[in-house]
Design an enzyme around this catalytic site. Structure first.
Site, short mmCIF file in Angstrom:
data_model
loop_
_atom_site.label_atom_id
_atom_site.label_comp_id
_atom_site.label_asym_id
_atom_site.label_seq_id
_atom_site.Cartn_x
_atom_site.Cartn_y
_atom_site.Cartn_z
N TYR A 112 0.79 -1.23 0.00
CA TYR A 112 0.00 0.00 0.00
C TYR A 112 0.83 1.28 0.00
O TYR A 112 0.47 2.24 -0.69
CB TYR A 112 -1.01 -0.03 1.15
N GLU B 192 -8.53 -7.29 4.72
CA GLU B 192 -7.72 -8.39 4.19
C GLU B 192 -7.08 -9.19 5.32
O GLU B 192 -6.99 -10.42 5.24
CB GLU B 192 -6.67 -7.83 3.23
#
Length: 399
Positions: A95, A137
């Site tokens: 990310y 997630e």
């Protein structure tokens, strides 16, 4: 929640993103892959080559900005993306890389218009969304017991052509039981191509859960193993053989109806989109369901309908099953009563489904949009319509 300082900049970005979104996402991918070529092993380079991924991300960024305070609009697609991320092994460490290059692309494309307050607002908005993904997630990985990028070595036990251009591949694990799955879920398959590039694709499981293992049914896509489009499907058609091995993921996906519910179930598919529907149907056959089921499938010809023999057999095993095959090229067929000539048109179904039914759609995106709109026109509540999408999709298509 987005801060009051950042919100005006995000809202003002909507028309800017509509005008420059594709340029931003094209620049983003170009710069990110130059700096981190290893990420090419995670991304679908076929979608990069044809531009669909860039267009999808541009639409997603626009939709996120336009719906920043409407969680009910964003949440269904966020849930879908979380499963897709888990299926390819996205990790928290990815990310910061994505965020850095996305903000850099915004600044590069917008130039002087990308003021420090605007970039700061987008940095805040990005990490709000990234935080949701990372947390969701993590929960999903924990629930499966599989870590990100943890692959299962599965052995190929059967390979059979099941329709024109579609190959059925049966998989089993030699030293462990394969994880349980829900009908409608998919697995990722990771293959290493001749040029050394690893590519990952998702394939719906096309049979009921059983001790024999998993079954996927793979359509040979246009292209070949030397071009970005169709690389993995062509590789599987050429290389998959009994005794061989494939690296597969844990099953993922939220396209999973409650098959024990009582209300009618309508399964609508086209082409290879039939595969998750087959898993649902075969599961209800296994469980001897008494539920009212409508199974509607569109295909170019009967030779293009995967596992046609199993569909026909299901009509004898489930008395409450209504099966209709919409075939553009209608030849003579022993089960003539099951075939409708021409395109599928919801308003012309040979039977009526209740408006309180649950509807599941899978197939090419234009097909699903057409059927979705037709169902809404008939008065079916949108919350009763569900769909599976493979490949790039924008948040703006959430419904």
């Amino acid at each position: 929640m987005l801060s009051s300082a950042a919100r005006p900049y995000i809202q003002a970005s909507v028309p800017v993103l509509q005008a420059h979104g594709l340029a931003i996402t094209t620049t983003f991918y170009h710069n990110m892959f130059n700096a981190h070529p290893e990420l090419k092993h995670l991304f679908n380079m076929g979608n990069q080559a044809n531009g669909s991924q860039q267009q999808s991300l541009a639409a997603a960024v626009f939709a996120y900005a336009a719906n920043i305070d409407q969680a009910h609009v964003l949440q269904p697609v966020i849930d879908r993306i979380v499963h897709k991320h888990a299926a390819v092994g996205i990790k928290p460490a990815h990310y910061p890389i994505v965020g850095r290059h996305l903000l850099g692309a915004i600044a590069e494309v917008l130039g002087e218009a990308a003021t420090p307050p605007l970039i700061a607002a987008w940095d805040e908005a990005y990490w709000l969304l990234a935080g949701e993904f990372i947390a969701a997630e993590a929960r999903l990985y924990q629930s499966t017991g599989y870590a990100a990028d943890q692959w299962i070595a599965a052995h190929i036990t059967e390979v059979n052509p099941t329709a024109d251009g579609i190959l059925s591949i049966q998989l089993a694990a030699e030293d462990q039981a394969l994880p349980a799955f829900k009908a409608g879920q998919y697995i990722s398959v990771a293959v290493t191509l001749p040029d050394g590039l690893r590519q990952i694709r998702q394939y719906s499981l096309s049979d009921a859960e059983q001790n024999a293992g998993y079954r996927i049914s793979v359509k040979r896509e246009a292209g070949d193993t030397h071009t970005p489009q169709g690389t993995v499907s062509n590789w599987l058609h050429q290389q998959a053989a009994v005794g061989g091995q494939l690296l597969i993921s844990h099953p993922y996906g939220e396209f999973t109806p409650d098959l024990k519910a009582k209300q009618p179930l309508v399964l609508i598919s086209a082409g290879v989109g039939i595969t998750p529907m087959l898993s649902m149907l075969k599961t209800m056959v296994r469980d001897q369901s008494t539920r009212d089921i409508w199974f509607l499938h569109a295909g170019r010809s009967l030779q293009h309908v995967p596992h046609l023999d199993e569909l026909i057999a299901s009509t004898e095993q489930l008395p409450a099953l209504n099966l209709a095959l919409y075939i553009e090229d209608k030849p003579g067929f022993a089960a003539e009563r099951l075939v409708q000539a021409g395109r599928m048109r919801v308003a012309e179904w040979p039977f009526n489904a209740a408006l309180n039914a649950e509807y599941y759609l899978c197939g090419p995106l234009p097909f699903m949009i057409e059927q979705w709109q037709a169902l809404l026109a008939l008065g079916v509540p949108p919350q009763h319509i569900h769909r599976e999408v493979f490949g790039p999709e924008s948040l703006s298509q959430a419904a």
